[in-house]
Design an enzyme around this catalytic site. Structure first.
Site, short mmCIF file in Angstrom:
data_model
loop_
_atom_site.label_atom_id
_atom_site.label_comp_id
_atom_site.label_asym_id
_atom_site.label_seq_id
_atom_site.Cartn_x
_atom_site.Cartn_y
_atom_site.Cartn_z
N HIS A 150 54.28 40.35 39.53
CA HIS A 150 54.99 39.69 38.43
C HIS A 150 54.07 39.26 37.29
O HIS A 150 54.14 38.11 36.84
CB HIS A 150 55.75 38.46 38.97
N HIS A 175 61.75 36.24 40.77
CA HIS A 175 61.21 37.58 40.58
C HIS A 175 61.59 37.94 39.15
O HIS A 175 62.62 37.50 38.65
CB HIS A 175 61.79 38.52 41.62
#
Ligand SMILES: Cc1cc2nc3c(=O)[nH]c(=O)nc-3n(C[C@H](O)[C@H](O)[C@H](O)COP(=O)(O)OP(=O)(O)OC[C@H]3O[C@@H](n4cnc5c(N)ncnc54)[C@H](O)[C@@H]3O)c2cc1C
Ligand SMILES: *[C@@H]1O[C@H](CO)[C@@H](O)[C@H](O)[C@H]1NC(C)=O
Ligand SMILES: *[C@@H]1O[C@H](CO)[C@@H](O)[C@H](O)[C@H]1NC(C)=O
Ligand SMILES: *[C@@H]1O[C@H](CO)[C@@H](O)[C@H](O)[C@H]1NC(C)=O
Ligand SMILES: *[C@@H]1O[C@H](CO)[C@@H](O)[C@H](O)[C@H]1NC(C)=O
Ligand SMILES: *[C@@H]1O[C@H](CO)[C@@H](O)[C@H](O)[C@H]1NC(C)=O
Ligand SMILES: *[C@@H]1O[C@H](CO)[C@@H](O)[C@H](O)[C@H]1NC(C)=O
Ligand SMILES: *[C@@H]1O[C@H](CO)[C@@H](O)[C@H](O)[C@H]1NC(C)=O
Ligand SMILES: *[C@@H]1O[C@H](CO)[C@@H](O)[C@H](O)[C@H]1NC(C)=O
Length: 679
Positions: free
Chosen positions: A565, A608
């Site tokens: 990420h 996420h």
């Protein structure tokens, strides 16, 4: 199996359509599925989108809803149609992954001093759909507190009102069609959701797997046993606690839902949308400045390979950069927009000295604890190779049991931790920020201070993740959500084909290893809590030999890895804080270039990244549409807000004049393409 079937069905339906349509419509039908080639790209487009990943395809799809707006998407990777077996069945993400293939950029970090000197692999999708074509399909929203904190950093920007939780929430909903789990899956997995918190009519399918294992149902009761409440409605901004997350899959055929399948594949024919694959953007071309001194982009240069011919396409309105957290700063720097010292060293002429490009890099870090399993895992089922394992529902199983844990749970003494963070910051800010620029350092401080505030709020500092996709074992990971360490990406050559250099400076701030250490201790506590403890045998990794705080920290340095990420490399922050874009997503110093992808989030989220990036991209499309909306003639002066000066983007009549000629050429080429495919 999937791709062949899909291909044959597609071809069959094309051929069927052909017979019923005139030649002109035939070419239109083909255009929905066949991409343009270098020789059929038009001379100019209203918008050129650099990067056909998550955000790029959302924006392309939305902008071309207006038939008068022409868009070209340039994507470095392939269409992905040749590897449908890996992309479409969700199970492919574990056992047939594109990670490590030519569909992955295969980035690697520089050696990480505080992570045992290791280089760490950073996969990124190099294919239409970008990283959503290869990602883990967790579909998780950030918390309202975090999104509001990001908005709070834009105080001085008069367009800050475009952001904030209510707007991002609405934009995420706009992208979604939610389908609840089947009753059996819901019961087995102990799944919590509120359908009202999701969208009902958007392009992206969001749902749950079609098959569930009972150990997943042990997740929230075991968390509750150690004092971590269950999040009843995690999609509404209260993601704090334990839950089984939604996933981006299409429950009508149990396939991956991603930006290409959602925003491009189902489109009716659109002659105003061109997509060119195997086209790496090498730079944006500037031609003069507007009277405010902002550089005007006149075109985009691209090539198939480092040695290939460079082509250029003209842009009538804007360039939208959507290369992702690595690709977007890369494109800007190769265009001469970035830190002067970096550009000088790389031999790229400076167009705009923008020291924040590539800086403020933040990433989530993860580490696993592994136990022997006493129950059947999804990995066992896959390894059995049984008929059951090959059913579409079974193959749609995704690990999505997670939890976001706050400081009160992680630390006995939160105040002591807070004091520790303040001390470390006060003594070492220069060593924490790899930049001489006072603006970049001020940005570091602003992000740091917003991150510090999360310590005393119900915000997840650690994510816990259950994974059962290996045979014979069960893993629970702890993942750092709010790093105090910030790194950077930079170029060290003038070729856009050379890989960008990635230095996340993992664990450069000592608080990060402390938070992770406490996360690992919590994982072990969870593993000994019923009912999940009944499913777990001996801990096999790291095992009982790693037990003291010091042991765990040393082990972490040798094992931590990315949770995939990365963000913030083109941060939306004031220019005085090393920002790259303003709240309208416009790059400082440029008249008609925006960045609109995961690189602009200045602050890490406990989430996420796909869900917030879909929301960001939907918002970007609205901002751009509004900027070029024809002025509404009315006696009411309070018309729709136009954040930029629409007059700077004049529609180019020439683009439309050349269009129909191009259509004819296309039909011929596309036909030839089909014949080649069939053979
Ligand atoms: C292995 C993996 C697992 C992940 N798992 C999850 C998950 O389970 N859930 C979740 O929410 N998120 C997950 N993510 C993260 C998520 O997928 C990304 O954050 C998201 O896709 C970012 O969107 P983006 O538009 O910013 O960039 P991307 O989707 O990466 O798109 C960028 C696109 O730009 C193209 N590009 C780059 N440079 C150029 C250039 N110079 N010229 C032309 N094209 C270019 C790239 O090829 C790519 O197609 C995962 C990521 C990875 C890699
Ligand atoms: C497209 O442009 C034409 C000609 O300028 C105009 O008549 C038409 O209304 C426009 N359509 C839309 C949807 O804006
Ligand atoms: C799955 O179904 C959708 C329609 O909901 C369709 O667009 C898509 O092509 C299908 N995917 C595959 C791989 O068959
Ligand atoms: C803007 O353009 C003018 C005229 O070409 C030039 O003299 C000036 O230096 C430019 N300004 C900037 C900031 O680039
Ligand atoms: C750290 O610096 C801030 C100001 O930047 C100050 O308010 C704070 O008291 C300092 N903390 C410590 C522990 O020195
Ligand atoms: C953290 O979570 C616990 C419950 O798990 C809660 O009691 C506490 O108030 C939270 N702390 C903060 C600072 O919000
Ligand atoms: C750029 O950096 C990479 C990674 O550190 C290195 O391998 C490469 O040799 C460098 N290239 C140049 C031209 O310095
Ligand atoms: C120049 O471009 C910038 C960015 O789009 C814009 O804010 C500014 O108003 C423009 N100046 C003029 C004179 O058009
Ligand atoms: C002006 O606005 C008023 C109130 O909205 C409306 O009633 C009136 O018809 C408008 N006049 C014109 C000329 O559009």
């Amino acid at each position: 199996m999937w791709s062949n079937k899909l291909l044959l069905t597609t071809i069959a339906s094309l051929l069927l359509q052909t017979n019923a349509h005139t030649p002109y419509q035939y070419s239109q039908a083909l255009r929905a599925r066949i991409y343009v080639t270098q020789s059929t790209v038009a001379d100019s487009y209203d918008f050129v989108i650099a990067g056909g990943g998550l955000a790029g395809l959302v924006i392309a799809s939305r902008l071309t809803e207006d038939p008068n707006t022409t868009v070209l998407v340039l994507e470095a990777g392939a269409t992905g149609d040749a590897v449908g077996d890996s992309i479409n069945p969700p199970v492919g993400t574990y056992y047939n992954s594109l990670v490590g293939t030519s569909y992955d950029w295969q980035h690697v970090t520089t050696p990480q001093q505080n992570a045992a000197g290791r280089t760490i692999r950073w996969p990124r999708g190099k294919v239409l759909g970008g990283s959503t074509a290869i990602n883990g399909m967790y579909y998780v929203r950030p918390s309202d507190i975090e999104v509001e904190a990001w908005k709070g950093m834009l105080n001085s920007d008069n367009a800050a009102g475009l952001w904030g939780w209510d707007n991002l929430y609405a934009a995420m909903k706009k992208s979604e069609t939610f389908t609840p789990p089947t009753p059996d899956v819901e019961t087995t997995g102990n799944i919590q959701f509120n359908a009202q918190s999701y969208g009902a009519a958007g392009p992206l399918h969001v749902s749950y797997p079609g098959f569930m294992l009972s150990v997943v149902g042990n997740w929230t009761p075991s968390l509750e046993a150690i004092g971590i409440a269950t999040a009843a409605d995690p999609a509404n901004g209260k993601n704090f606690g334990g839950f089984v997350s939604a996933v981006s899959i299409n429950p009508t055929n149990w396939t991956r839902a991603y930006s290409k399948s959602a925003y491009i594949d189902p489109l009716p024919p659109r002659s105003n949308l061109d997509i060119l694959v195997s086209a790496t953007v090498t730079r944006i071309i500037f031609n003069g400045n507007n009277t405010s001194g902002d550089q005007i982009a006149s075109g985009v240069e691209f090539a198939t390979s480092a040695t290939g011919t460079k082509n250029t396409v003209k842009v009538n309105k804007e360039v939208i950069v959507t290369g992702g957290a690595l690709g977007s700063p890369n494109v800007l720097m190769h265009s001469g927009v970035g830190p002067k010292d970096v550009l000088d060293a790389a031999g790229v002429p400076v167009v705009v000295n923008l020291p924040g490009v590539g800086q403020h890099l933040q990433d989530h870090l993860a580490a696993p604890v592994v136990w022997q399993s006493k129950v059947e895992t999804a990995g066992d089922i896959h390894a059995s190779n049984s008929a059951f394992s090959k059913q579409a529902q079974t193959m749609s199983f995704i690990n999505s049991a997670i939890a976001y844990i706050n400081a009160s749970t992680l630390f006995d003494n939160v105040a002591e931790f807070e004091a520790g963070i303040a001390n470390a910051f006060n003594t070492s800010v220069q060593s924490l920020v790899h930049s001489q620029s006072s603006e970049v350092i001020d940005g570091y401080k602003a992000i740091y201070s917003a991150t510090q505030n999360f310590v005393t709020q119900g915000v997840g500092l650690i994510e816990l993740l259950l994974s059962i996709n290996a045979p014979g074992s069960i893993t629970i990971q702890a993942a750092l959500q709010h790093p105090y360490s910030q790194g950077r990406v930079y170029i060290n050559s003038s070729s856009a084909f050379d890989p960008i250099v990635i230095d996340p400076q993992y664990f450069s701030h000592p608080a990060d290893v402390v938070v992770m250490r406490e996360g690992i201790k919590l994982v072990r506590q969870l593993g000994s809590a019923a009912p999940i403890s009944n499913a777990l045998g001996a801990e096999t990794f790291p095992g009982p030999g790693v037990s003291s705080d010091q042991d765990i920290e040393t082990w972490l340095a040798g094992i931590v890895s990315t949770e995939f990420h990365p963000q913030a490399t083109c941060s939306m922050l004031p220019r005085s804080q090393g920002g790259v874009v303003n709240a309208n997503l416009q790059v400082y110093g440029l008249a008609n270039v925006r960045v609109a992808d995961s690189s602009v989030f200045p602050l890490s989220f406990s989430a996420h990244l796909a869900a917030p990036t879909y929301g960001l991209a939907e918002t970007a499309a609205e901002i751009i549409k509004n900027a070029y909306k024809a002025p509404i003639i009315s006696n009411n002066t309070a018309g729709p807000a136009s954040q930029t000066n629409p007059s700077k983007g004049k529609n180019n009549a020439l683009a439309f004049a050349t269009w129909s000629k191009k259509e004819t050429i296309l039909a011929t080429i596309a036909l030839a393409g089909i014949i080649m495919l069939v053979c």
